[in-house]
Design an enzyme around this catalytic site. Structure first.
Site, PDB file in Angstrom:
ATOM      1  N   GLY A 121       0.829  -1.211   0.000  1.00 26.84           N
ATOM      2  CA  GLY A 121       0.000   0.000   0.000  1.00 26.84           C
ATOM      3  C   GLY A 121       0.857   1.252   0.000  1.00 26.84           C
ATOM      4  N   ALA A 164       0.140   5.467  -1.856  1.00 30.18           N
ATOM      5  CA  ALA A 164      -0.612   6.630  -1.342  1.00 30.18           C
ATOM      6  C   ALA A 164      -0.517   6.674   0.175  1.00 30.18           C
ATOM      7  CB  ALA A 164      -2.080   6.523  -1.768  1.00 30.18           C
ATOM      8  N   GLY A 165      -0.972   7.756   0.762  1.00 28.22           N
ATOM      9  CA  GLY A 165      -1.240   7.868   2.185  1.00 28.22           C
ATOM     10  C   GLY A 165      -0.105   7.432   3.108  1.00 28.22           C
ATOM     11  N   ARG A 210      -1.121  -1.765  -6.136  1.00 26.94           N
ATOM     12  CA  ARG A 210      -1.635  -2.105  -7.474  1.00 26.94           C
ATOM     13  C   ARG A 210      -1.353  -1.002  -8.480  1.00 26.94           C
ATOM     14  NH1 ARG A 210      -7.582  -2.904  -5.334  1.00 26.94           N
ATOM     15  NH2 ARG A 210      -6.836  -0.965  -4.401  1.00 26.94           N
ATOM     16  N   SER A 232      -5.255  -0.179  13.732  1.00 31.94           N
ATOM     17  CA  SER A 232      -6.128   1.005  13.785  1.00 31.94           C
ATOM     18  C   SER A 232      -6.699   1.096  15.195  1.00 31.94           C
ATOM     19  CB  SER A 232      -7.278   0.838  12.786  1.00 31.94           C
ATOM     20  OG  SER A 232      -8.231   1.868  12.937  1.00 31.94           O
ATOM     21  N   TYR A 285     -15.201  -3.326   8.819  1.00 27.91           N
ATOM     22  CA  TYR A 285     -13.849  -2.754   8.882  1.00 27.91           C
ATOM     23  C   TYR A 285     -13.244  -2.984  10.267  1.00 27.91           C
ATOM     24  CZ  TYR A 285      -9.976   0.532   8.898  1.00 27.91           C
ATOM     25  OH  TYR A 285      -8.720   1.084   9.017  1.00 27.91           O
ATOM     26  N   VAL A 296      -6.375   9.683  10.434  1.00 27.19           N
ATOM     27  CA  VAL A 296      -5.260  10.172   9.609  1.00 27.19           C
ATOM     28  C   VAL A 296      -5.854  10.716   8.317  1.00 27.19           C
ATOM     29  CG1 VAL A 296      -2.996   9.614   8.634  1.00 27.19           C
ATOM     30  CG2 VAL A 296      -3.951   8.157  10.442  1.00 27.19           C
ATOM     31  N   PHE A 302      -8.180   7.508   2.404  1.00 30.15           N
ATOM     32  CA  PHE A 302      -8.959   6.421   3.015  1.00 30.15           C
ATOM     33  C   PHE A 302     -10.464   6.662   2.907  1.00 30.15           C
ATOM     34  CE2 PHE A 302     -10.932   4.578   6.858  1.00 30.15           C
ATOM     35  CZ  PHE A 302     -10.500   3.277   6.790  1.00 30.15           C
TER      36      PHE A 302
HETATM   37  P1  NAP Z   1      -5.040   5.233   1.348  1.00 22.94           P
HETATM   38  O1  NAP Z   1      -4.437   6.574   1.231  1.00 22.94           O
HETATM   39  O2  NAP Z   1      -6.339   4.939   0.676  1.00 22.94           O
HETATM   40  O3  NAP Z   1      -3.942   4.139   0.942  1.00 22.94           O
HETATM   41  C1  NAP Z   1      -4.274   2.776   0.879  1.00 22.94           C
HETATM   42  C2  NAP Z   1      -3.161   2.031   0.190  1.00 22.94           C
HETATM   43  O4  NAP Z   1      -3.486   0.633   0.168  1.00 22.94           O
HETATM   44  C3  NAP Z   1      -2.958   2.479  -1.237  1.00 22.94           C
HETATM   45  O5  NAP Z   1      -1.580   2.565  -1.502  1.00 22.94           O
HETATM   46  C4  NAP Z   1      -3.585   1.350  -2.056  1.00 22.94           C
HETATM   47  O6  NAP Z   1      -2.880   1.245  -3.296  1.00 22.94           O
HETATM   48  C5  NAP Z   1      -3.284   0.157  -1.161  1.00 22.94           C
HETATM   49  N1  NAP Z   1      -4.118  -0.997  -1.443  1.00 22.94           N
HETATM   50  C6  NAP Z   1      -5.472  -1.108  -1.328  1.00 22.94           C
HETATM   51  N2  NAP Z   1      -5.849  -2.335  -1.738  1.00 22.94           N
HETATM   52  C7  NAP Z   1      -4.723  -2.998  -2.117  1.00 22.94           C
HETATM   53  C8  NAP Z   1      -4.468  -4.287  -2.641  1.00 22.94           C
HETATM   54  N3  NAP Z   1      -5.461  -5.177  -2.862  1.00 22.94           N
HETATM   55  N4  NAP Z   1      -3.191  -4.642  -2.927  1.00 22.94           N
HETATM   56  C9  NAP Z   1      -2.178  -3.770  -2.728  1.00 22.94           C
HETATM   57  N5  NAP Z   1      -2.352  -2.528  -2.234  1.00 22.94           N
HETATM   58  C10 NAP Z   1      -3.623  -2.154  -1.936  1.00 22.94           C
HETATM   59  O7  NAP Z   1      -5.324   4.897   2.912  1.00 22.94           O
HETATM   60  P2  NAP Z   1      -4.380   5.006   4.212  1.00 22.94           P
HETATM   61  O8  NAP Z   1      -5.126   5.812   5.206  1.00 22.94           O
HETATM   62  O9  NAP Z   1      -2.999   5.368   3.864  1.00 22.94           O
HETATM   63  O10 NAP Z   1      -4.445   3.483   4.693  1.00 22.94           O
HETATM   64  C11 NAP Z   1      -3.306   2.692   4.944  1.00 22.94           C
HETATM   65  C12 NAP Z   1      -3.590   1.741   6.091  1.00 22.94           C
HETATM   66  O11 NAP Z   1      -3.823   2.491   7.285  1.00 22.94           O
HETATM   67  C13 NAP Z   1      -4.822   0.862   5.906  1.00 22.94           C
HETATM   68  O12 NAP Z   1      -4.542  -0.443   6.383  1.00 22.94           O
HETATM   69  C14 NAP Z   1      -5.871   1.522   6.795  1.00 22.94           C
HETATM   70  O13 NAP Z   1      -6.839   0.607   7.243  1.00 22.94           O
HETATM   71  C15 NAP Z   1      -4.974   2.011   7.919  1.00 22.94           C
HETATM   72  N6  NAP Z   1      -5.536   3.092   8.747  1.00 22.94           N
HETATM   73  C16 NAP Z   1      -5.929   4.274   8.200  1.00 22.94           C
HETATM   74  C17 NAP Z   1      -6.450   5.262   9.032  1.00 22.94           C
HETATM   75  C18 NAP Z   1      -6.910   6.598   8.499  1.00 22.94           C
HETATM   76  O14 NAP Z   1      -7.596   7.332   9.247  1.00 22.94           O
HETATM   77  N7  NAP Z   1      -6.564   6.979   7.280  1.00 22.94           N
HETATM   78  C19 NAP Z   1      -6.561   5.032  10.408  1.00 22.94           C
HETATM   79  C20 NAP Z   1      -6.146   3.815  10.926  1.00 22.94           C
HETATM   80  C21 NAP Z   1      -5.630   2.846  10.095  1.00 22.94           C
HETATM   81  P3  NAP Z   1      -3.493   0.759  -4.692  1.00 22.94           P
HETATM   82  O15 NAP Z   1      -4.907   1.245  -4.752  1.00 22.94           O
HETATM   83  O16 NAP Z   1      -2.540   1.391  -5.663  1.00 22.94           O
HETATM   84  O17 NAP Z   1      -3.370  -0.729  -4.670  1.00 22.94           O
END
Ligand code: NAP
Length: 259
Positions: free
Chosen positions: A11, A14-15, A36, A138, A151, A184, A188
C-alpha cells in the site's frame, strides 16, 4: 552507521504507505514499494531515488489479495522489515446492508492480505535470523463504531494475527509490532465513500487529524529501536481524538497548535 534495512511496504502508492516509504528512505534504508497502482509507485520511486542522500527505492506491482503473486514477488528479496499497510474500508452502513463485494474487499485486503504478507516474508526472515513484521492496525482494532462493523472486525483480526504471530515466533530473533493509528488524513475516506470527495472531506473538516508522516515516524521508530526491544503495539491518535471514536471539532479542536 547501522546497515541499511531492506523494507517492504504494501500500500505504498498513497497515504500512510507512501509517507512510510519516504521516512525509511530519508533514514537511509532501501524500500520496496508495493501496491496495485504501478504508475504511482514508479513516480514515488523516482522521487526517492532522485533525492540527494538517503536510501533507494524499487517498485513492485502487487495485489496483496493474490497469495501466489505475493509469494512470488517477495521470494528473492531478503526483506528485513515488512510494513503490511495495504488496507481499506468500504461503505459506512449497518452491517446487514454491506454488500458481499464490500465484505470481500475488506476481508480479502485487510485480513487475507496481511496473512499473505506474513506467509511471504516470515520463512526467509527465519532462515536469515532477522526480521520485523509491522502490520498497520487502527483504533478500530480496539473499538467498534456504527456503520464500520466489518472494517472494525478486520482490524481486530489484524491485531489478533500480529499478537499471535509474536507468540508463534517465540524464541526466534524476529520482531512483530502493530502500529495502530486513529484519524489520519489520507484517501482512506475517498475510497470508503467510492470517490465522493465532499463526504470524504467532511471526515477531516474542522479538526486536526494525524498526517501520514506522523504515522510514518512511528513506524520508523519501531523498526529502528534497539534489537533487544520489541514494541508490541504503538497506538497513536491526534490530540483531538479520545476514547477511540470521539473527535473534537470546531472550537473544541482550537487548542491544537497550528489552528
Ligand atoms: P489510502 O491513502 O487509501 O492508501 C491505501 C493504500 O493501500 C494504497 O496505496 C492502495 O494502493 C493500497 N491498497 C489497497 N488495496 C490494495 C491491494 N489489494 N493490494 C495492494 N495494495 C492495496 O489509505 P491510508 O489511510 O494510507 O491506509 C493505509 C492503512 O492504514 C490501511 O490499512 C488503513 O486501514 C490504515 N488506517 C488508516 C487510518 C486513516 O484514518 N486513514 C486510520 C487507521 C488505520 P493501490 O490502490 O494502488 O493498490
Amino acid at each position: 552507521m547501522p546497515e541499511p534495512l531492506s523494507v517492504l511496504i504494501t500500500g505504498a502508492s498513497a497515504g500512510i504507505g507512501a509517507a512510510t516509504a519516504r521516512a525509511f528512505a530519508a533514514a537511509g534504508d532501501r524500500v520496496v514499494l508495493a501496491a496495485r497502482s504501478a504508475d504511482a509507485l514508479a513516480a514515488l520511486a523516482d522521487e526517492i531515488n532522485g533525492a540527494h542522500g538517503g536510501g533507494t527505492a524499487t517498485s513492485l506491482a502487487l495485489d496483496v489479495t493474490d497469495a501466489d503473486a505475493h509469494q512470488r514477488a517477495v521470494a528473492d528479496l531478503e526483506i528485513d522489515v515488512a510494513v503490511l499497510n495495504a488496507g481499506l474500508a468500504k461503505g459506512l452502513r449497518p452491517v446487514w446492508e454491506n454488500t458481499p463485494a464490500e465484505v470481500d474487499a475488506m476481508v480479502d485486503t485487510n485480513v487475507k492480505g496481511v496473512l499473505n504478507g506474513v506467509r511471504a516474508v516470515v520463512p526467509g526472515m527465519l532462515e536469515r535470523g532477522r526480521g520485523h513484521v509491522i502490520p498497520i492496525g487502527s483504533t478500530a482494532a480496539h473499538a467498534v463504531y456504527g456503520g464500520g462493523v466489518v472494517y472494525c472486525a478486520t482490524k481486530h483480526a489484524v491485531l489478533a494475527i500480529a499478537n499471535g504471530l509474536k507468540i508463534d515466533l517465540h524464541g526466534t530473533p524476529l520482531r512483530v509490532t502493530t502500529v495502530s493509528p486513529g484519524l489520519v488524513e489520507t484517501d482512506f475516506s475517498l475510497v470508503r465513500f467510492d470517490g465522493d470527495a465532499d463526504r470524504a472531506a467532511s471526515v477531516y473538516s474542522d479538526t486536526v487529524a494525524l498526517t501520514p508522516g506522523d504515522v510514518a515516524d512511528a513506524v520508523v521508530y519501531c523498526a529502528h529501536a534497539p534489537g533487544h526491544v520489541n514494541v508490541q503495539e504503538l497506538l497513536l491518535t491526534p490530540r483531538v481524538q479520545s476514547g477511540y471514536t470521539m473527535i473534537a471539532r470546531g472550537e473544541a479542536a482550537d487548542h491544537v497548535e497550528g489552528r
